[in-house]
Design an enzyme around this catalytic site. Structure first.
Site, short mmCIF file in Angstrom:
data_model
loop_
_atom_site.label_atom_id
_atom_site.label_comp_id
_atom_site.label_asym_id
_atom_site.label_seq_id
_atom_site.Cartn_x
_atom_site.Cartn_y
_atom_site.Cartn_z
N CYS A 145 0.82 -1.21 0.00
CA CYS A 145 0.00 0.00 0.00
C CYS A 145 0.85 1.26 0.00
O CYS A 145 1.38 1.66 1.03
CB CYS A 145 -0.91 0.00 1.23
SG CYS A 145 -1.85 1.52 1.43
N CYS A 148 -0.53 4.09 2.25
CA CYS A 148 -0.30 3.90 3.69
C CYS A 148 1.13 4.23 4.08
O CYS A 148 1.38 4.83 5.12
CB CYS A 148 -0.59 2.45 4.09
SG CYS A 148 -2.15 1.80 3.53
N ASP A 149 2.08 3.79 3.25
CA ASP A 149 3.47 3.76 3.69
C ASP A 149 4.44 4.63 2.90
O ASP A 149 5.60 4.76 3.28
CB ASP A 149 3.99 2.31 3.64
CG ASP A 149 3.15 1.37 4.49
OD1 ASP A 149 2.66 1.82 5.54
OD2 ASP A 149 2.98 0.20 4.10
#
Length: 319
Positions: A145, A148-149
């Site tokens: 992701c 997300c990261d």
């Protein structure tokens, strides 16, 4: 909702809360069917509430948002809309289902729920590379992701594995943070759409690594590099990266009910032509659980609408 003998029977119980599940909930709730939506568990990577759009950044192609919208914001709006019309949303997942005939049985742990009809909208999940180091390094330099990261990889060189639109979307997003993004693909050309290829090719931070596959991940507590094998010669080499994002496809979340409803060889639920009806009378399916062709938020939402209307008409015919 009807209670009998201590057991509550719902008109509609649905599983999944991505665009398909929440659109189905909006339509079912507006039809006064008081749907119960089992959204999935926040800690789960395969069926988290909100589905895959919770892992997505700008959604530019959902009609009605000319400037785009963030994936999580779009899902929050859909959830609020479903709740406004009377859908009951619970952040739990079904642990067992009995889809023989209506009323069907759905269990959340020891709790049994009866449903006159069921809408399956459990979506699909990201595939991994199958390397032994993945469980250890997931969340420590390895990710599925970018949204997300990506922030954690500012100024670093990172890799993206895959050859489709999702891989190039991840790569383009990651150029906001990374100093360089290497797109690793086992063939010598992309299978992504032309517009995505053109965008990626035009980005100076993106480099394509053709005819290569990742055979090993380097690092004990944190990812520090990759071992790549040439798919034509077999020759191996190492690549230093600070992070690796895997974007190689998805599998449907149908394990819970695949033995009870018709599925194709890949596990996607099959529906009757021109309908969201499954092989079980009173069970309907929609979204990425049935769609391995388009996999778009808008097509998922459209099929969720169809599933709710099919369910409403089926209930009317039964009662």
């Amino acid at each position: 909702v009807e209670a009998s003998g201590g057991m509550t029977t719902r008109d509609v119980v649905s599983g999944g809360s991505g665009p398909a599940g929440l659109t189905a909930a909006v339509y079912a709730a507006r039809a006064m069917l008081s749907p119960l939506v089992l959204e999935g568990e926040p800690s789960s990577t395969s069926d988290q509430p909100g589905g895959q759009l919770m892992l997505t950044t700008d959604v530019e192609n959902f009609p009605g948002f000319p400037s785009g919208i963030q994936g999580p914001e779009l899902m929050a709006n859909m959830r609020e809309q479903a709740a406004r019309f009377g859908a009951e949303l619970r952040q739990v997942r079904a642990t067992r289902v009995e889809l023989v005939q209506s009323p069907f049985g759905v269990w959340v742990g020891d709790e049994e729920i009866r449903a006159r009809c069921v809408i399956l909208a459990t979506g699909a999940r990201a595939l991994m590379l199958g390397l032994e180091q993945e469980p250890r390094l997931l969340g420590h330099g390895l990710s599925t992701c970018a949204t997300c990261d990506g922030f954690f990889f500012r100024g670093q060189e990172i890799g993206v594995v895959g050859g489709g639109d999702s891989a190039l979307e991840e790569a383009l997003f990651l150029t906001r943070f990374a100093s360089k993004v290497s797109v690793i693909h086992r063939r010598d050309q992309q299978r992504a759409s032309k517009i995505m290829q053109e965008r990626a090719m035009a980005n100076p931070k993106i480099e394509f690594v053709w005819n290569s596959r990742v055979t090993s991940l380097v690092g004990e507590s944190k990812l520090s590099g990759l071992v790549l094998a040439d798919t034509t010669t077999g020759e191996e080499r190492t690549m230093d990266v600070g992070g690796l994002f895997v974007a190689i496809g998805h599998v449907p979340n149908s394990d819970l009910f695949a033995s009870q409803v018709g599925c194709d060889s890949a596990g996607y639920v099959t529906t009757l032509p021109g309908s969201t009806s499954t092989t079980v009378d009173g069970v309907f399916a929609c979204g990425d659980l049935v769609d391995h062709t388009y996999r778009q938020a808008i097509t998922a939402a459209g099929s969720g609408c169809s599933a709710a209307i099919d369910a409403e008409r089926w209930l009317e015919a039964q009662h």
